[in-house]
Design an enzyme around this catalytic site. Structure first.
Site, PDB file in Angstrom:
ATOM      1  N   HIS A   1      -1.446  19.507  -1.713  1.00 49.14           N
ATOM      2  CA  HIS A   1      -1.769  20.055  -3.037  1.00 49.14           C
ATOM      3  C   HIS A   1      -3.035  20.911  -3.020  1.00 49.14           C
ATOM      4  CE1 HIS A   1      -4.423  16.393  -3.499  1.00 49.14           C
ATOM      5  NE2 HIS A   1      -5.168  17.268  -4.142  1.00 49.14           N
TER       6      HIS A   1
ATOM      7  N   ASP B   1       2.083  14.487   0.959  1.00 46.47           N
ATOM      8  CA  ASP B   1       1.010  15.347   0.456  1.00 46.47           C
ATOM      9  C   ASP B   1       0.045  15.701   1.578  1.00 46.47           C
ATOM     10  OD1 ASP B   1      -0.421  16.892  -1.272  1.00 46.47           O
ATOM     11  OD2 ASP B   1      -1.480  15.234  -2.240  1.00 46.47           O
TER      12      ASP B   1
ATOM     13  N   LEU C   1      20.083   7.321   3.532  1.00 45.55           N
ATOM     14  CA  LEU C   1      21.332   6.556   3.451  1.00 45.55           C
ATOM     15  C   LEU C   1      22.086   6.832   2.159  1.00 45.55           C
ATOM     16  CD1 LEU C   1      20.250   3.022   4.762  1.00 45.55           C
ATOM     17  CD2 LEU C   1      21.842   4.605   5.873  1.00 45.55           C
TER      18      LEU C   1
ATOM     19  N   GLY D   1     -12.456  17.960  -5.245  1.00 42.27           N
ATOM     20  CA  GLY D   1     -13.041  18.629  -4.089  1.00 42.27           C
ATOM     21  C   GLY D   1     -13.008  17.765  -2.844  1.00 42.27           C
ATOM     22  N   ASN D   2     -12.888  16.423  -3.021  1.00 40.16           N
ATOM     23  CA  ASN D   2     -12.752  15.512  -1.889  1.00 40.16           C
ATOM     24  C   ASN D   2     -11.348  15.532  -1.296  1.00 40.16           C
ATOM     25  OD1 ASN D   2     -15.219  13.463  -3.117  1.00 40.16           O
ATOM     26  ND2 ASN D   2     -15.010  13.701  -0.899  1.00 40.16           N
ATOM     27  N   SER D   3     -10.377  16.009  -2.066  1.00 43.14           N
ATOM     28  CA  SER D   3      -8.986  15.959  -1.614  1.00 43.14           C
ATOM     29  C   SER D   3      -8.834  16.615  -0.250  1.00 43.14           C
ATOM     30  CB  SER D   3      -8.078  16.673  -2.621  1.00 43.14           C
ATOM     31  OG  SER D   3      -7.946  15.930  -3.794  1.00 43.14           O
TER      32      SER D   3
END
Length: 556
Positions: free
Chosen positions: A175, A205, A341, A282-284
């Protein structure tokens, strides 16, 4: 080399503090402890091959003797080993533990921080305002000086260098870079460098970036084992919250295997590491690091309240082990294809397991099979999947991990339990739908109810096990969002009854009684009367948007 040596010196200093405690406790003879420097190799090899270590990952000579611990780290009062344990006060012991813990955290930071980068992105977005009906007119746009066409949106995130098969890449969240038209990576004390997306996986992600520039002197971050993480472990989050480069926060692991809704709903982030280390916008994409200086997760999401995006004491990281398992696909193909499945899954809880003659949580129950999907015609509703290619699957997450680790087209061998017998079947896997496609599948399976007056039921069936039901109808099915007009609809659940304890609710749909299809109220009356005489019944129901098998029993 500088990073590795500082890490070794830090570990040696921390070890001396621990050795001092042991000497005072046992006080028998002088003890010597050799601390071997861990391998600094952070190379991940693709299946079937060995990676080439970077220069920073080459074997290091033996660590030099550790310098004497400073008086700041060791209490002066604790200097007489012959006095033993009794000589240590609570405050002195706490000071030693604190000093050792602080040294471990600081060495962990020094080991990983040089690998962390700031990521800047630009995206083209539509320029929308609350006054679009007016401002979309070219005259008004020119009058107010509004830009024509889409505008550029800038964003910030974090990432960190890793090494794979002898090459360096940057790991971050999908993201952070999704839809970006321009990406820049800014290492510590370096100029920005352009980057491009090599591969991305919305499910986890995660995204892999290739940096265009000289990165030979940037060390890759060591990747740890997220399966070894325990609640209470110390962790450090490194990133760029609010654009504040290379910010470090510390905390502990506060929960494991947490499933949380994705922004916008429709699906979940599964199996996340929960931490109280501060994570902010901003840490992402930055690393979550253990006390040994190994990346155990990628900081991904935070718990928020209202319109505030800031940290509220709970953050979530994607475990690093699932990321390591898909790196080969991301780098080779640019995406991840997972096996599928096409069945509904349910935990094998105690009541259901006893009815089937199995141990609780010894397999995964299949309440229904999606028509036209790979398992259709091979797996039957009511089967219990015990293992995949010999690997036991006691819980739903175990089965999903085993299947999704395979690629579409692979054939898996399933051991199943069907009507008291163990069988082995083979299924050729399909491609798992994306989170958005899965959400659409659920929407098609359960149409959204339309506002309309509540239809009046015509009559009710035989009451049993605390259930009262009525016949289904097109109008009732449409009102409740049921997937079919067959079956009978629960209109009342008696408090404290077996049905109530099983979690059944008014509005649930009963489709089978003891494996017999229920199409009309007469079918229900006949089947439930027989089951009531036996004192137990197995119901296939549609409840909360999914199929379930429920076993009810009348108590003694």
């Amino acid at each position: 080399m500088t990073t590795t040596r500082s890490w070794v010196w830090g570990i040696a200093a921390a070890a001396l503090a621990v050795v001092a405690v042991l000497v005072w406790i046992f006080a028998t003879q002088p003890a010597s402890t050799a601390v071997a420097p861990p391998s600094s190799a952070s190379v991940i090899s693709p299946p079937g091959g060995e990676g080439t270590p970077a220069s920073s990952a080459q074997a290091q000579p033996a660590a030099p003797p550790a310098p004497p611990a400073s008086s700041d780290a060791t209490p002066k009062a604790a200097v007489e080993p012959e006095r033993g344990w009794a000589s240590l006060s609570k405050e002195q012991l706490q000071a030693l533990i604190t000093a050792a813990g602080q040294d471990a955290i600081k060495t962990a930071i020094r080991r990983v921080a040089p690998s962390v980068v700031l990521i800047r992105v630009e995206r083209q977005v539509s320029a929308r305002t609350p006054f679009d009906p007016f401002f979309n007119d070219p005259f008004f746009r020119r009058f107010f000086g509004l830009p024509e066409g889409p505008r550029v949106q800038q964003g910030l995130g974090s990432g960190f260098f890793i090494e794979y098969a002898g090459r360096k890449y940057v790991l971050t969240n999908n993201h952070v870079v999704e839809g970006a038209t321009r990406i820049e990576v800014v290492p510590s004390e370096r100029d920005p460098m352009p980057a491009e997306i090599v591969g991305a996986d919305p499910e986890l992600d995660v995204a892999v970036l290739r940096v265009r520039g000289d990165v030979r002197d940037i060390p890759p971050a060591p990747l740890g084992d997220s399966d070894a993480v325990e609640v209470g472990d110390w962790v450090v989050a490194i990133g760029n919250p609010f654009g504040l480069a290379h910010t470090v926060t510390a905390g502990i692991v506060s929960y494991l295997h947490r499933d949380i809704p994705r922004p916008g709903g429709g699906s979940l982030f599964r199996d996340m590491i929960q931490t109280d280390a501060a994570i902010n916008p901003g840490n992402s994409g930055g690393p979550l690091v253990n006390a040994k200086g190994e990346v155990i997760g990628i900081n991904t999401a935070i718990q928020t309240a209202g319109f505030s995006p800031s940290f509220l004491g709970i953050g979530f990281a994607t475990p690093i082990n699932p990321v390591k398992r898909v790196l080969d696909q991301l780098i080779a193909y640019g995406e991840v294809e997972r096996g599928w499945l096409g069945v509904y899954l349910q935990e094998l809880a105690t009541a259901v397991a006893e009815e089937l003659g199995l141990e609780p949580y010894s397999g995964v129950l299949v309440p229904d099979v999606i028509p036209g999907q790979p398992a259709d015609g091979i797996i039957e509703p009511g089967d219990v999947i015990l293992s995949v290619d010999g690997r036991p699957t006691p819980r739903v997450d175990d089965l999903m991990d085993a299947v999704q680790a395979r690629r579409p087209g692979e054939v898996v061998r399933l051991e199943i339990w069907r009507r008291g017998q163990r069988l082995t079947v083979e299924v050729r896997l399909g491609k798992r739908p994306t989170p958005e496609e899965l959400a659409r599948l659920r929407d098609r399976a359960r149409p959204q109810p339309r506002p309309q007056p509540q239809p009046q039921p015509q009559r009710t069936g035989v009451a049993a096990f605390g259930l009262q039901v009525t016949e289904n109808s097109p109008s009732l099915a449409e009102h409740l969002g049921l997937p079919t007009t067959e079956g009978v609809v629960i209109v009342k659940v008696e408090a404290g009854s077996p049905a109530a304890w099983a979690g059944l609710e008014p509005g649930d749909l009963v489709l089978e009684v003891d494996r017999r299809p229920i199409r009309t109220l007469d079918d229900w009356d006949e089947a439930i009367t027989r089951a009531e005489r036996a004192g137990r019944v197995a119901l296939k129901v549609w409840s909360r948007g999914a199929y379930r098998l429920v076993y009810l029993e009348v108590g003694p």
